[in-house]
Design a protein around this motif. Structure first.
Motif, PDB file in Angstrom:
ATOM      1  N   TYR A  19       1.022  -1.374  -0.031  1.00 49.95           N
ATOM      2  CA  TYR A  19      -0.115   0.061  -0.119  1.00 49.95           C
ATOM      3  C   TYR A  19       0.785   1.396   0.056  1.00 49.95           C
ATOM      4  N   GLN A  20       0.710   2.094  -0.748  1.00 54.75           N
ATOM      5  CA  GLN A  20       1.478   3.225  -0.978  1.00 54.75           C
ATOM      6  C   GLN A  20       0.537   4.585  -0.486  1.00 54.75           C
ATOM      7  N   ASP A  21       0.928   5.197   0.749  1.00 54.28           N
ATOM      8  CA  ASP A  21      -0.010   6.070   1.421  1.00 54.28           C
ATOM      9  C   ASP A  21       0.399   7.487   0.649  1.00 54.28           C
ATOM     10  N   ILE A  22      -0.341   8.478   1.019  1.00 52.07           N
ATOM     11  CA  ILE A  22      -0.209   9.917   0.264  1.00 52.07           C
ATOM     12  C   ILE A  22       1.137  10.598   0.170  1.00 52.07           C
ATOM     13  N   ASN A  23       1.862   9.992   0.976  1.00 51.13           N
ATOM     14  CA  ASN A  23       3.104  10.612   1.385  1.00 51.13           C
ATOM     15  C   ASN A  23       4.195   9.875   0.627  1.00 51.13           C
ATOM     16  N   GLY A  24       3.788   9.042  -0.183  1.00 51.76           N
ATOM     17  CA  GLY A  24       4.706   7.923  -0.996  1.00 51.76           C
ATOM     18  C   GLY A  24       5.473   6.996  -0.243  1.00 51.76           C
ATOM     19  N   CYS A  25       5.042   6.809   0.924  1.00 52.93           N
ATOM     20  CA  CYS A  25       5.593   5.765   1.745  1.00 52.93           C
ATOM     21  C   CYS A  25       5.004   4.395   1.277  1.00 52.93           C
ATOM     22  N   ILE A  26       5.796   3.370   1.155  1.00 56.08           N
ATOM     23  CA  ILE A  26       4.956   2.176   0.828  1.00 56.08           C
ATOM     24  C   ILE A  26       5.246   1.208   2.001  1.00 56.08           C
ATOM     25  N   HIS A  27       3.936   0.617   2.415  1.00 58.24           N
ATOM     26  CA  HIS A  27       3.819  -0.292   3.380  1.00 58.24           C
ATOM     27  C   HIS A  27       3.490  -1.775   3.076  1.00 58.24           C
ATOM     28  N   THR A  28       4.085  -2.555   3.222  1.00 56.24           N
ATOM     29  CA  THR A  28       4.239  -4.135   2.965  1.00 56.24           C
ATOM     30  C   THR A  28       3.394  -4.940   4.240  1.00 56.24           C
ATOM     31  N   PHE A  29       2.641  -5.664   3.772  1.00 56.39           N
ATOM     32  CA  PHE A  29       1.757  -6.550   4.684  1.00 56.39           C
ATOM     33  C   PHE A  29       1.996  -7.884   4.185  1.00 56.39           C
ATOM     34  N   HIS A  30       1.955  -8.972   5.056  1.00 56.51           N
ATOM     35  CA  HIS A  30       1.799 -10.415   4.644  1.00 56.51           C
ATOM     36  C   HIS A  30       0.685 -11.235   5.318  1.00 56.51           C
ATOM     37  N   SER A  31       0.053 -12.199   4.675  1.00 53.29           N
ATOM     38  CA  SER A  31      -1.034 -13.051   5.564  1.00 53.29           C
ATOM     39  C   SER A  31      -0.510 -14.057   6.436  1.00 53.29           C
ATOM     40  N   ARG A  32      -1.383 -14.827   6.887  1.00 49.03           N
ATOM     41  CA  ARG A  32      -0.749 -16.233   7.387  1.00 49.03           C
ATOM     42  C   ARG A  32      -0.554 -17.104   6.754  1.00 49.03           C
ATOM     43  N   ASN A  33       0.163 -18.123   6.880  1.00 45.37           N
ATOM     44  CA  ASN A  33       0.460 -19.152   6.159  1.00 45.37           C
ATOM     45  C   ASN A  33      -0.537 -19.905   5.416  1.00 45.37           C
TER      46      ASN A  33
END
Length: 60
Positions: free
Chosen positions: A6-20
């Motif tokens: 996810y890229q926020d309005i400031n340009g920072c990219i956030h990375t998430f992961h699911s369960r196995n």
């Protein structure tokens, strides 16, 4: 695991992961999108809702 960005309005990219998960979910994701619920003040506290894209599993 499923990884999402996810890229926020400031340009920072956030990375998430699911369960196995124990298979490759290609073709199950509509529009390559999955819902992620976060705390607005702390993105480290999140839940990736992959249940709506995975097939139903019945235990016998």
């Amino acid at each position: 695991m499923i990884y999402a960005r996810y890229q926020d309005i400031n340009g920072c990219i956030h990375t998430f992961h699911s369960r196995n998960i124990f298979f490759y979910p290609a073709g199950m994701m509509k529009n390559n999108m999955v819902k992620i619920y976060t705390r607005p003040d702390n993105f480290k506290k999140y839940y990736m809702d992959i249940d709506e894209i995975l097939p139903e599993v019945q235990m016998h």
